[in-house]
Write a protein that holds these residues in place. Structure first.
Motif, PDB file in Angstrom:
ATOM      1  N   UNK A 197     -12.202  -0.297 -10.533  1.00  0.00           N
ATOM      2  CA  UNK A 197     -13.318  -0.049  -9.606  1.00  0.00           C
ATOM      3  C   UNK A 197     -13.366   1.400  -9.123  1.00  0.00           C
ATOM      4  N   UNK A 198     -12.235   1.965  -8.720  1.00  0.00           N
ATOM      5  CA  UNK A 198     -12.243   3.306  -8.112  1.00  0.00           C
ATOM      6  C   UNK A 198     -11.531   4.352  -8.955  1.00  0.00           C
ATOM      7  N   UNK A 199     -10.966   3.928 -10.086  1.00  0.00           N
ATOM      8  CA  UNK A 199     -10.242   4.860 -10.946  1.00  0.00           C
ATOM      9  C   UNK A 199      -8.745   4.788 -10.690  1.00  0.00           C
ATOM     10  N   UNK A 200      -7.938   4.980 -11.720  1.00  0.00           N
ATOM     11  CA  UNK A 200      -6.486   4.842 -11.563  1.00  0.00           C
ATOM     12  C   UNK A 200      -5.859   5.877 -10.639  1.00  0.00           C
ATOM     13  N   UNK A 201      -6.397   7.094 -10.579  1.00  0.00           N
ATOM     14  CA  UNK A 201      -5.802   8.122  -9.721  1.00  0.00           C
ATOM     15  C   UNK A 201      -5.913   7.740  -8.248  1.00  0.00           C
ATOM     16  N   UNK A 202      -7.098   7.314  -7.812  1.00  0.00           N
ATOM     17  CA  UNK A 202      -7.267   6.899  -6.419  1.00  0.00           C
ATOM     18  C   UNK A 202      -6.441   5.654  -6.107  1.00  0.00           C
ATOM     19  N   UNK A 203      -6.398   4.728  -7.059  1.00  0.00           N
ATOM     20  CA  UNK A 203      -5.591   3.522  -6.848  1.00  0.00           C
ATOM     21  C   UNK A 203      -4.115   3.877  -6.718  1.00  0.00           C
ATOM     22  N   UNK A 204      -3.654   4.846  -7.511  1.00  0.00           N
ATOM     23  CA  UNK A 204      -2.261   5.287  -7.423  1.00  0.00           C
ATOM     24  C   UNK A 204      -1.969   5.920  -6.064  1.00  0.00           C
ATOM     25  N   UNK A 205      -2.870   6.747  -5.581  1.00  0.00           N
ATOM     26  CA  UNK A 205      -2.672   7.401  -4.288  1.00  0.00           C
ATOM     27  C   UNK A 205      -2.578   6.374  -3.170  1.00  0.00           C
ATOM     28  N   UNK A 206      -3.501   5.449  -3.154  1.00  0.00           N
ATOM     29  CA  UNK A 206      -3.515   4.397  -2.136  1.00  0.00           C
ATOM     30  C   UNK A 206      -2.232   3.564  -2.207  1.00  0.00           C
ATOM     31  N   UNK A 207      -1.846   3.200  -3.414  1.00  0.00           N
ATOM     32  CA  UNK A 207      -0.678   2.338  -3.577  1.00  0.00           C
ATOM     33  C   UNK A 207       0.636   3.026  -3.262  1.00  0.00           C
ATOM     34  N   UNK A 208       0.756   4.331  -3.579  1.00  0.00           N
ATOM     35  CA  UNK A 208       2.004   5.045  -3.296  1.00  0.00           C
ATOM     36  C   UNK A 208       2.257   5.157  -1.804  1.00  0.00           C
ATOM     37  N   UNK A 209       1.190   5.351  -1.029  1.00  0.00           N
ATOM     38  CA  UNK A 209       1.324   5.387   0.438  1.00  0.00           C
ATOM     39  C   UNK A 209       1.842   4.038   0.943  1.00  0.00           C
ATOM     40  N   UNK A 210       1.270   2.956   0.423  1.00  0.00           N
ATOM     41  CA  UNK A 210       1.716   1.625   0.830  1.00  0.00           C
ATOM     42  C   UNK A 210       3.156   1.344   0.430  1.00  0.00           C
ATOM     43  N   UNK A 211       3.566   1.842  -0.737  1.00  0.00           N
ATOM     44  CA  UNK A 211       4.935   1.637  -1.210  1.00  0.00           C
ATOM     45  C   UNK A 211       5.939   2.305  -0.271  1.00  0.00           C
ATOM     46  N   UNK A 212       5.641   3.535   0.122  1.00  0.00           N
ATOM     47  CA  UNK A 212       6.527   4.257   1.039  1.00  0.00           C
ATOM     48  C   UNK A 212       6.680   3.499   2.353  1.00  0.00           C
ATOM     49  N   UNK A 213       5.563   3.079   2.922  1.00  0.00           N
ATOM     50  CA  UNK A 213       5.603   2.395   4.222  1.00  0.00           C
ATOM     51  C   UNK A 213       6.328   1.053   4.139  1.00  0.00           C
TER      52      UNK A 213
END
Length: 432
Positions: free
Chosen positions: A308-324
Motif C-alpha cells: 500500500x505505501x511502499x516497502x521503504x515507508x513500511x520499513x521505517x514505520x516498523x523499525x521504530x516499533x521494533x525499537x520501542x
C-alpha cells in the motif's frame, strides 16, 4: 517495480497464486521448524552433549556456538543452490533444500550423547547442524524469489510476507512442541528421551514438505527468461559482484536488522528469560508461543502495508516499533516481568517488520541474477550477524547486564530506519 517480476500485471491473486502461496508457506513452515527447534532445547542439549562438570553458562555458550554454526554454513548452500536456481530453475532447488534439511534433523534425534561417546557427540551434533545450515541457505532466499515471481507485481509484498509468515509458523510449531514437552515431561524425562522427540518429528515434517512441493510449478518469470534465452551465460554471482554492489549492501544491512529481531527476540528470549530473569520454563514458552503467533500476523500486516505505501515507508514505520517494543519487553523483565506475556506478544508483532525485508531484496536485483544476488547477500549477512549473535548476546548479558539484548536490537532498528530514509530520499530524487 518492473513488470518482469511477475507473469501478469493484474493486481488480483488468482486461485493458482493462492495455491502456490499456501503450499510454499506450509512447506517453509515445516522446514524452518527443523532449523530453529534446536535453540528451544539449548538447555537440555548443553547438559547432554558436554561434560557434566562444565559451568552452566559455558555449556550453554557452546550450544549457542553450535546453533550459530548453522548460520555460518548458510552461504555455502545458498550460493550453490542459487547458482543452479538462476541457471536451471527455481523449483528444483526449492525441493532439494527441504530434503537436505529433513535428513540431518532426523539424525540429531538419533544421536548418542556425551555420556555414551564422549567428545564425538558434540562433534556429530556440529556436523549435522552445518548440514542444516547448508539446506536453509538455499531454502529461504529461494522461497522468496519463488513466490515473488508467481504473483502480480503489486502483490509481491503480500506474497513475500505470506512466505515469511509461514516460516515464522515453523518457529511457533517449535515453541509449541517445546512448551508441550516441558509441561508434560519431568526434567529428568526430558533429559532421558524427551529432547529427541522434536527432532524425530521434524524429520517426518521435512519429508512431508518434500512431497508437498511436488505440486508446485516453475515460476512464470524463469520460464519467460528461458524462452527468450535471457539466462546468464557465465556465473550469475560474478555479475552480481560486478554490477549490483549497492543492491548487495542494501540487502546485507536490512538482513542485519532481521537477524537481530528474529534471533534475539524470538529464538533466544525463551532461554534468556529463564537463565537471566528466573522465569519458569512453562511461562517462558507460553510467552514465546504468543509472540510467535503475533509475529506471523505481523508479517502479513507489514507485507500488506508494503504493497500500500511502499516497502521503504513500511520499513521505517516498523523499525521504530521494533525499537520501542524490544525495550518495553526487557525493561519489564528487569522490573520483575509482571507484563511479560503481553509485552512479548507486542514484541512479536513488531518483529513482523521482517516481512518487508524480502520485498526490498527482491526488488533490488534483476530477474536473471535475482536468486544469486539475494541469496549471497542474505546468507553472508546472516552468517556473520546471525551466526555471531547468540554467543555475542551471551557475553554481552554477562558483561553489561540484563538489558543488553534490547540495546542490540535497538541498534539494528536504527540501522533499518537509516536504510529506509536513504531509500525514500532516492525515490524523491527520481520523482523530481
Amino acid at each position: 517495480m518492473s513488470a518482469a517480476l511477475a507473469g501478469t500485471t493484474d493486481h488480483r491473486l488468482g486461485r493458482s497464486d493462492l495455491r502456490t502461496l499456501a503450499l510454499a508457506a506450509l512447506g517453509g513452515a515445516l522446514e524452518f521448524y527443523d532449523f530453529v527447534v534446536f535453540v528451544f532445547f539449548a538447555i537440555p542439549l548443553s547438559k547432554l552433549f558436554f561434560p557434566a562438570d562444565s559451568a552452566t553458562w559455558l555449556a550453554q555458550l557452546k550450544v549457542y556456538g553450535i546453533f550459530a554454526a548453522g548460520y555460518l554454513a548458510r552461504p555455502l548452500g545458498g550460493i550453490v543452490m542459487a547458482h543452479y536456481g538462476d541457471k536451471l530453475g527455481r523449483k528444483r532447488m526449492f525441493t532439494l533444500s527441504v530434503f537436505l534439511m529433513a535428513v540431518p534433523t532426523l539424525g540429531i534425534g538419533l544421536l548418542p550423547v556425551y555420556a555414551q561417546i564422549g567428545m564425538l557427540a558434540p562433534l556429530l551434533l556440529l556436523l549435522l547442524r552445518v548440514v542444516q545450515g547448508i539446506a536453509v541457505g538455499g531454502e529461504v532466499p529461494g522461497a522468496w524469489v519463488f513466490v515473488a515471481e508467481h504473483v502480480p507485481p503489486r502483490r509481491v509484498g503480500f506474497a513475500c510476507a505470506s512466505l515469511t509468515s509461514g516460516l515464522t509458523v515453523g518457529i511457533l510449531i517449535g515453541s509449541l512442541v517445546a512448551a508441550g514437552l516441558n509441561r508434560s515431561l519431568s526434567p529428568q524425562a526430558l533429559l532421558d528421551y524427551g529432547w529427541r522427540l522434536p527432532f524425530l518429528i521434524g524429520g517426518v515434517f521435512g519429508f512431508l514438505a518434500v512431497w508437498l512441493r511436488r505440486w508446485l510449478s516453475e515460476t512464470p518469470v524463469f520460464e519467460a527468461m528461458h524462452a527468450r534465452r535471457e539466462l546468464v551465460a557465465g556465473l550469475p554471482l560474478a555479475q552480481v559482484a560486478a554490477r549490483h554492489r549497492p543492491a548487495v549492501l542494501l540487502s546485507m544491512l536490512v538482513t542485519w536488522m532481521l537477524t537481530a529481531a528474529i534471533v534475539v527476540l524470538i529464538l533466544m528470549t525463551p532461554s534468556l528469560v529463564q537463565s537471566t530473569f528466573g522465569v519458569a520454563p512453562a511461562r517462558a514458552f507460553l510467552g514465546n508461543n504468543v509472540a510467535s503467533f503475533a509475529l506471523a500476523v505481523g508479517c502479513l500486516f507489514y507485507g500488506g502495508l508494503s504493497d500500500r505505501i511502499g516497502p521503504a515507508r513500511a520499513l521505517l514505520f516498523g523499525a521504530v516499533g521494533l525499537l520501542a517494543a524490544g525495550y518495553a519487553l526487557y525493561m519489564d523483565l528487569a522490573a520483575g516481568g509482571a507484563h511479560f506475556v503481553a509485552l512479548y506478544a507486542l514484541a512479536g508483532l513488531a518483529v513482523g517488520v521482517v516481512g518487508v525485508v524480502p520485498v526490498l531484496m527482491v526488488q533490488a536485483f534483476p530477474p536473471a541474477v535475482r536468486f544469486s544476488g539475494l541469496s549471497a547477500s542474505y546468507n553472508v549477512a546472516y552468517a556473520v550477524f546471525g551466526g555471531l549473535t547468540p554467543p555475542l548476546i551471551g557475553l554481552l548479558v554477562k558483561r553489561f547486564g540484563a538489558l543488553a539484548p534490547a540495546h542490540y536490537v535497538a541498534a539494528t532498528a536504527v540501522l533499518g530506519m537509516s536504510v529506509a530514509l536513504v531509500l525514500l530520499r532516492r525515490q524523491q530524487e527520481r520523482s523530481l
